[in-house]
Write a protein that holds these residues in place. Structure first.
Motif, PDB file in Angstrom:
ATOM      1  N   GLY A  96     150.726  22.581 -75.319  1.00 32.88           N
ATOM      2  CA  GLY A  96     149.765  22.065 -76.293  1.00 32.88           C
ATOM      3  C   GLY A  96     149.442  20.602 -76.026  1.00 32.88           C
ATOM      4  N   GLU A  97     148.471  20.087 -76.782  1.00 31.25           N
ATOM      5  CA  GLU A  97     147.991  18.717 -76.586  1.00 31.25           C
ATOM      6  C   GLU A  97     148.522  17.819 -77.689  1.00 31.25           C
ATOM      7  N   ILE A  98     148.795  16.574 -77.354  1.00 31.48           N
ATOM      8  CA  ILE A  98     149.112  15.591 -78.386  1.00 31.48           C
ATOM      9  C   ILE A  98     148.052  14.509 -78.259  1.00 31.48           C
ATOM     10  N   THR A  99     147.373  14.180 -79.376  1.00 29.20           N
ATOM     11  CA  THR A  99     146.243  13.256 -79.287  1.00 29.20           C
ATOM     12  C   THR A  99     146.599  11.886 -79.834  1.00 29.20           C
ATOM     13  N   GLY A 100     147.295  11.852 -80.964  1.00 32.13           N
ATOM     14  CA  GLY A 100     147.576  10.564 -81.602  1.00 32.13           C
ATOM     15  C   GLY A 100     148.734   9.832 -80.947  1.00 32.13           C
ATOM     16  N   LYS A 101     148.942   8.592 -81.403  1.00 31.12           N
ATOM     17  CA  LYS A 101     150.052   7.771 -80.919  1.00 31.12           C
ATOM     18  C   LYS A 101     151.257   8.110 -81.789  1.00 31.12           C
ATOM     19  N   VAL A 102     152.282   8.718 -81.204  1.00 31.88           N
ATOM     20  CA  VAL A 102     153.442   9.145 -82.001  1.00 31.88           C
ATOM     21  C   VAL A 102     154.718   8.565 -81.426  1.00 31.88           C
ATOM     22  N   SER A 103     155.709   8.466 -82.295  1.00 35.23           N
ATOM     23  CA  SER A 103     157.026   8.035 -81.823  1.00 35.23           C
ATOM     24  C   SER A 103     158.023   9.112 -82.236  1.00 35.23           C
ATOM     25  N   ILE A 104     158.622   9.772 -81.247  1.00 33.42           N
ATOM     26  CA  ILE A 104     159.501  10.918 -81.513  1.00 33.42           C
ATOM     27  C   ILE A 104     160.904  10.609 -81.008  1.00 33.42           C
ATOM     28  N   GLU A 105     161.898  10.966 -81.825  1.00 39.17           N
ATOM     29  CA  GLU A 105     163.287  10.764 -81.412  1.00 39.17           C
ATOM     30  C   GLU A 105     164.012  12.102 -81.540  1.00 39.17           C
ATOM     31  N   VAL A 106     164.371  12.701 -80.385  1.00 43.34           N
ATOM     32  CA  VAL A 106     165.001  14.026 -80.388  1.00 43.34           C
ATOM     33  C   VAL A 106     166.150  14.072 -79.391  1.00 43.34           C
ATOM     34  N   ALA A 165     156.714  16.826 -71.338  1.00 47.47           N
ATOM     35  CA  ALA A 165     156.511  16.399 -72.726  1.00 47.47           C
ATOM     36  C   ALA A 165     156.555  14.877 -72.813  1.00 47.47           C
ATOM     37  N   ILE A 166     157.519  14.256 -72.123  1.00 51.05           N
ATOM     38  CA  ILE A 166     157.656  12.802 -72.157  1.00 51.05           C
ATOM     39  C   ILE A 166     156.387  12.160 -71.582  1.00 51.05           C
ATOM     40  N   GLU A 167     155.900  12.705 -70.455  1.00 53.19           N
ATOM     41  CA  GLU A 167     154.688  12.179 -69.833  1.00 53.19           C
ATOM     42  C   GLU A 167     153.486  12.298 -70.766  1.00 53.19           C
ATOM     43  N   ALA A 168     153.356  13.476 -71.406  1.00 55.35           N
ATOM     44  CA  ALA A 168     152.196  13.728 -72.263  1.00 55.35           C
ATOM     45  C   ALA A 168     152.165  12.757 -73.443  1.00 55.35           C
ATOM     46  N   VAL A 169     153.345  12.487 -74.033  1.00 56.76           N
ATOM     47  CA  VAL A 169     153.402  11.586 -75.191  1.00 56.76           C
ATOM     48  C   VAL A 169     153.072  10.162 -74.760  1.00 56.76           C
ATOM     49  N   GLU A 170     153.615   9.752 -73.596  1.00 56.62           N
ATOM     50  CA  GLU A 170     153.353   8.389 -73.133  1.00 56.62           C
ATOM     51  C   GLU A 170     151.890   8.215 -72.729  1.00 56.62           C
ATOM     52  N   LYS A 171     151.285   9.283 -72.201  1.00 54.73           N
ATOM     53  CA  LYS A 171     149.874   9.235 -71.822  1.00 54.73           C
ATOM     54  C   LYS A 171     148.999   9.040 -73.059  1.00 54.73           C
ATOM     55  N   ALA A 172     149.440   9.617 -74.202  1.00 49.44           N
ATOM     56  CA  ALA A 172     148.682   9.477 -75.448  1.00 49.44           C
ATOM     57  C   ALA A 172     148.979   8.136 -76.118  1.00 49.44           C
ATOM     58  N   GLY A 173     149.857   7.334 -75.506  1.00 51.67           N
ATOM     59  CA  GLY A 173     150.136   5.998 -76.038  1.00 51.67           C
ATOM     60  C   GLY A 173     151.331   5.936 -76.973  1.00 51.67           C
ATOM     61  N   GLY A 174     152.092   7.021 -77.061  1.00 53.35           N
ATOM     62  CA  GLY A 174     153.260   7.013 -77.943  1.00 53.35           C
ATOM     63  C   GLY A 174     154.535   6.870 -77.130  1.00 53.35           C
TER      64      GLY A 174
END
Length: 157
Positions: free
Chosen positions: A120-130, A137-146
């Motif tokens: 799936g896609e992540i569009t917004g800037k998010v901060s996730i701690e898991v 997944a890490i690349e996709a989140v950082e690409k979206a600026g999170g």
């Protein structure tokens, strides 16, 4: 027009139950269709994988594999679902923790931790701690600026 009192099955659609061992007139009396003598004619037979004394197939094949008794089982969540929950205002994108994921109802229980996968896609800037995350997944989140932080518990794998 069909009337309720005229409803019936097609002829031959239902058959009466076969009553076994009920006298010679029934056609399945005396031996009850089991033939004469032998193991299968007796009650309480379990023939399962028995091959008449020959070594059964399941014993001839080599044993393989091993199930780790204490392996970690992670609850899995996809990025697309996290985004959907943020869009529906069920999750606050600024700080997503494992507890907030459970509280939002996205995951039922944590198990040995939560692992984020890149479907799936992540569009917004998010901060996730898991506890765990795939490289994608890490690349996709950082690409979206999170940013996606993996906690120390995953290092003990």
């Amino acid at each position: 027009m069909v009337k309720l009192n005229e409803l019936h099955d097609n002829p031959g659609a239902t058959k009466p139950r076969k009553r076994v061992g009920r006298g010679p007139g029934s056609g399945t009396g005396k031996m009850g269709g089991r033939g004469i003598k032998g193991q299968k004619s007796r009650s309480g037979v379990a023939i399962g994988g028995y091959e008449g004394g020959q070594m059964p197939l399941y014993q001839r094949l080599p044993k393989r594999g091993f199930n780790k008794p204490n392996r970690k089982k992670f609850a899995v969540v996809n990025l697309g679902l996290i985004q959907k929950f943020i869009d529906e205002k069920k999750l606050d994108g600024s700080s997503i923790t494992e507890d907030s994921l459970v509280a939002s109802g996205l995951i039922r229980r944590k198990l040995d931790g939560i692992r984020v996968l890149a479907k799936g896609e992540i569009t917004g800037k998010v901060s996730i701690e898991v506890t765990g995350a795939s490289k994608g997944a890490i690349e996709a989140v950082e690409k979206a600026g999170g940013k996606l932080t993996v906690t120390a518990a995953a290092a003990a794998e």
